[in-house]
Design a protein around this motif. Sequence first.
Motif, PDB file in Angstrom:
ATOM      1  N   ILE A   6       0.847  -1.193   0.000  1.00  0.00           N
ATOM      2  CA  ILE A   6       0.000   0.000   0.000  1.00  0.00           C
ATOM      3  C   ILE A   6       0.882   1.242   0.000  1.00  0.00           C
ATOM      4  O   ILE A   6       1.790   1.370   0.826  1.00  0.00           O
ATOM      5  CB  ILE A   6      -0.940  -0.001   1.217  1.00  0.00           C
ATOM      6  CG1 ILE A   6      -1.910  -1.186   1.123  1.00  0.00           C
ATOM      7  CG2 ILE A   6      -1.704   1.320   1.316  1.00  0.00           C
ATOM      8  CD1 ILE A   6      -2.776  -1.365   2.331  1.00  0.00           C
ATOM      9  N   ILE A   7       0.595   2.154  -0.928  1.00  0.00           N
ATOM     10  CA  ILE A   7       1.361   3.395  -1.042  1.00  0.00           C
ATOM     11  C   ILE A   7       0.407   4.578  -0.927  1.00  0.00           C
ATOM     12  O   ILE A   7      -0.350   4.860  -1.859  1.00  0.00           O
ATOM     13  CB  ILE A   7       2.093   3.484  -2.397  1.00  0.00           C
ATOM     14  CG1 ILE A   7       2.825   2.179  -2.723  1.00  0.00           C
ATOM     15  CG2 ILE A   7       3.061   4.661  -2.407  1.00  0.00           C
ATOM     16  CD1 ILE A   7       3.392   2.148  -4.138  1.00  0.00           C
ATOM     17  N   PRO A   8       0.395   5.281   0.193  1.00  0.00           N
ATOM     18  CA  PRO A   8      -0.406   6.519   0.269  1.00  0.00           C
ATOM     19  C   PRO A   8       0.309   7.633  -0.475  1.00  0.00           C
ATOM     20  O   PRO A   8       1.524   7.821  -0.310  1.00  0.00           O
ATOM     21  CB  PRO A   8      -0.486   6.792   1.772  1.00  0.00           C
ATOM     22  CG  PRO A   8       0.717   6.114   2.341  1.00  0.00           C
ATOM     23  CD  PRO A   8       1.052   4.953   1.455  1.00  0.00           C
ATOM     24  N   THR A   9      -0.407   8.359  -1.334  1.00  0.00           N
ATOM     25  CA  THR A   9       0.236   9.403  -2.131  1.00  0.00           C
ATOM     26  C   THR A   9      -0.567  10.694  -2.130  1.00  0.00           C
ATOM     27  O   THR A   9      -1.786  10.694  -1.971  1.00  0.00           O
ATOM     28  CB  THR A   9       0.405   8.961  -3.601  1.00  0.00           C
ATOM     29  OG1 THR A   9      -0.884   8.648  -4.148  1.00  0.00           O
ATOM     30  CG2 THR A   9       1.323   7.773  -3.727  1.00  0.00           C
ATOM     31  N   GLY A  40      -5.973  12.777  -3.968  1.00  0.00           N
ATOM     32  CA  GLY A  40      -6.406  13.840  -4.872  1.00  0.00           C
ATOM     33  C   GLY A  40      -5.257  14.602  -5.495  1.00  0.00           C
ATOM     34  O   GLY A  40      -5.298  15.840  -5.591  1.00  0.00           O
ATOM     35  N   SER A  41      -4.236  13.887  -5.936  1.00  0.00           N
ATOM     36  CA  SER A  41      -3.068  14.535  -6.539  1.00  0.00           C
ATOM     37  C   SER A  41      -3.462  15.333  -7.780  1.00  0.00           C
ATOM     38  O   SER A  41      -4.322  14.919  -8.554  1.00  0.00           O
ATOM     39  CB  SER A  41      -2.025  13.488  -6.929  1.00  0.00           C
ATOM     40  OG  SER A  41      -1.506  12.828  -5.791  1.00  0.00           O
ATOM     41  N   SER A  42      -2.768  16.456  -7.972  1.00  0.00           N
ATOM     42  CA  SER A  42      -3.033  17.310  -9.130  1.00  0.00           C
ATOM     43  C   SER A  42      -1.799  17.466 -10.011  1.00  0.00           C
ATOM     44  O   SER A  42      -1.788  18.296 -10.919  1.00  0.00           O
ATOM     45  CB  SER A  42      -3.510  18.690  -8.661  1.00  0.00           C
ATOM     46  OG  SER A  42      -2.534  19.287  -7.809  1.00  0.00           O
ATOM     47  N   ASP A  43      -0.762  16.672  -9.742  1.00  0.00           N
ATOM     48  CA  ASP A  43       0.506  16.828 -10.469  1.00  0.00           C
ATOM     49  C   ASP A  43       0.773  15.718 -11.475  1.00  0.00           C
ATOM     50  O   ASP A  43       1.879  15.624 -12.015  1.00  0.00           O
ATOM     51  CB  ASP A  43       1.670  16.887  -9.465  1.00  0.00           C
ATOM     52  CG  ASP A  43       1.864  15.563  -8.729  1.00  0.00           C
ATOM     53  OD1 ASP A  43       0.935  14.723  -8.741  1.00  0.00           O
ATOM     54  OD2 ASP A  43       2.946  15.361  -8.150  1.00  0.00           O
ATOM     55  N   GLY A  44      -0.219  14.855 -11.725  1.00  0.00           N
ATOM     56  CA  GLY A  44      -0.027  13.755 -12.662  1.00  0.00           C
ATOM     57  C   GLY A  44       0.192  12.411 -12.005  1.00  0.00           C
ATOM     58  O   GLY A  44       0.334  11.393 -12.697  1.00  0.00           O
ATOM     59  N   THR A  45       0.215  12.368 -10.667  1.00  0.00           N
ATOM     60  CA  THR A  45       0.421  11.102  -9.964  1.00  0.00           C
ATOM     61  C   THR A  45      -0.678  10.096 -10.317  1.00  0.00           C
ATOM     62  O   THR A  45      -0.393   8.923 -10.609  1.00  0.00           O
ATOM     63  CB  THR A  45       0.446  11.323  -8.439  1.00  0.00           C
ATOM     64  OG1 THR A  45       1.543  12.165  -8.101  1.00  0.00           O
ATOM     65  CG2 THR A  45       0.597   9.998  -7.698  1.00  0.00           C
ATOM     66  N   ARG A  46      -1.909  10.518 -10.284  1.00  0.00           N
ATOM     67  CA  ARG A  46      -3.029   9.615 -10.561  1.00  0.00           C
ATOM     68  C   ARG A  46      -2.951   9.061 -11.990  1.00  0.00           C
ATOM     69  O   ARG A  46      -3.186   7.870 -12.209  1.00  0.00           O
ATOM     70  CB  ARG A  46      -4.364  10.345 -10.352  1.00  0.00           C
ATOM     71  CG  ARG A  46      -4.610  10.774  -8.918  1.00  0.00           C
ATOM     72  CD  ARG A  46      -5.901  11.579  -8.789  1.00  0.00           C
ATOM     73  NE  ARG A  46      -7.062  10.782  -9.125  1.00  0.00           N
ATOM     74  CZ  ARG A  46      -7.707   9.987  -8.258  1.00  0.00           C
ATOM     75  NH1 ARG A  46      -7.289   9.903  -7.008  1.00  0.00           N
ATOM     76  NH2 ARG A  46      -8.756   9.302  -8.639  1.00  0.00           N
ATOM     77  N   GLU A  47      -2.607   9.918 -12.931  1.00  0.00           N
ATOM     78  CA  GLU A  47      -2.499   9.477 -14.317  1.00  0.00           C
ATOM     79  C   GLU A  47      -1.364   8.463 -14.485  1.00  0.00           C
ATOM     80  O   GLU A  47      -1.498   7.479 -15.227  1.00  0.00           O
ATOM     81  CB  GLU A  47      -2.280  10.681 -15.234  1.00  0.00           C
ATOM     82  CG  GLU A  47      -3.478  11.619 -15.337  1.00  0.00           C
ATOM     83  CD  GLU A  47      -3.660  12.517 -14.129  1.00  0.00           C
ATOM     84  OE1 GLU A  47      -4.722  13.171 -14.033  1.00  0.00           O
ATOM     85  OE2 GLU A  47      -2.756  12.561 -13.262  1.00  0.00           O
TER      86      GLU A  47
END
Length: 343
Positions: A6-9, A40-47
Amino acid sequence: MTATVIIPTLNEIAHIDTLLAKLLGEPATVVGEILVADGGSSDGTREAVSAFARRSPRVRLIDNPERIQAAGVNRAVAAADRRFDVIVRVDAHALYPADYVARLLESLDASKADSVVVQLTTRGHGGFQRAIAIAQNSKIGTGGSAHRMGNVSGWVEHGHHAAFRRALFERAGGYDTSFEANEDAELDARLRALGGRIWLDTTIPVIYYPRATLSGLARQYFRYGSGRARTSYKHGERLRLRQMLPPVVALAIGFSLLGAILLPALLVIPLLYALVLLAASSLFAVKERWLGALMAAPALATMHIAWGAGFLKRKALQIRTRKPMIDTEIERVRGAERSGEAI
């Protein structure tokens, strides 16, 4: 044994690709799945995670609307595949060996522990971050805690979280998400209360990259101090000497600076404290052969005073909120006495 990793980001685009690639390099019999709990990353992490998920069924993206790490881990555990009996927590902004999960599973099996924690070494990329890392790797900075300064594996009360047997993690209820910090030590207290045993394995290296500014360091350590106060209050734990010193330092510095208005001689207290930190940072500079290590002095002062201030503020809040409860209980007892009721 097979693990759910598990990686919390939250905005970890600088690290997530390398980390996922490294974890996927371990066989599926070791790393059964990787769940990235993103706040809720906004820097491209989710993508980036979604791209990995399309290529590998072992990777999944889990939404973490609460944003904090503890909540993310809890959500991921709830969504994890029940076939995998070990939970491994990995932080995105740390550096791990290529066989990290395999070594954790081996350590769990060999020690028969319920949780394996690891030693944490701080490393800076240069300049002030490197000086902060030196401060955090020192006894005067950490107080000599086992998972920061210890070099011998053994049973401990707390350490840097790495692997849990899933059954006990769930039985304990996971992390307390109301904690802004120190949620790891608080969970360890509940694990121990349930009879769980925690093994510190100092042979599995983890490199952590610290804050790079004094303001960021101060906010971090203020939360640490506040979280430790909450843990000790919740579980009735007695503080160790290394945990008592920062509040004492914060009080001493604060009162001496205020009192110096009427009694200037009190300025000797912060002066002596500054000389101690300067002496320590000078030793660091000699050991590291780097004059920049002198910057560890303000880093140490920030760590001590911010931790102590966070602890003291939380204690003050606890006293203030507990007083009405005490007063109510006193009135209940007095009322019972007046009416002749048994208590």
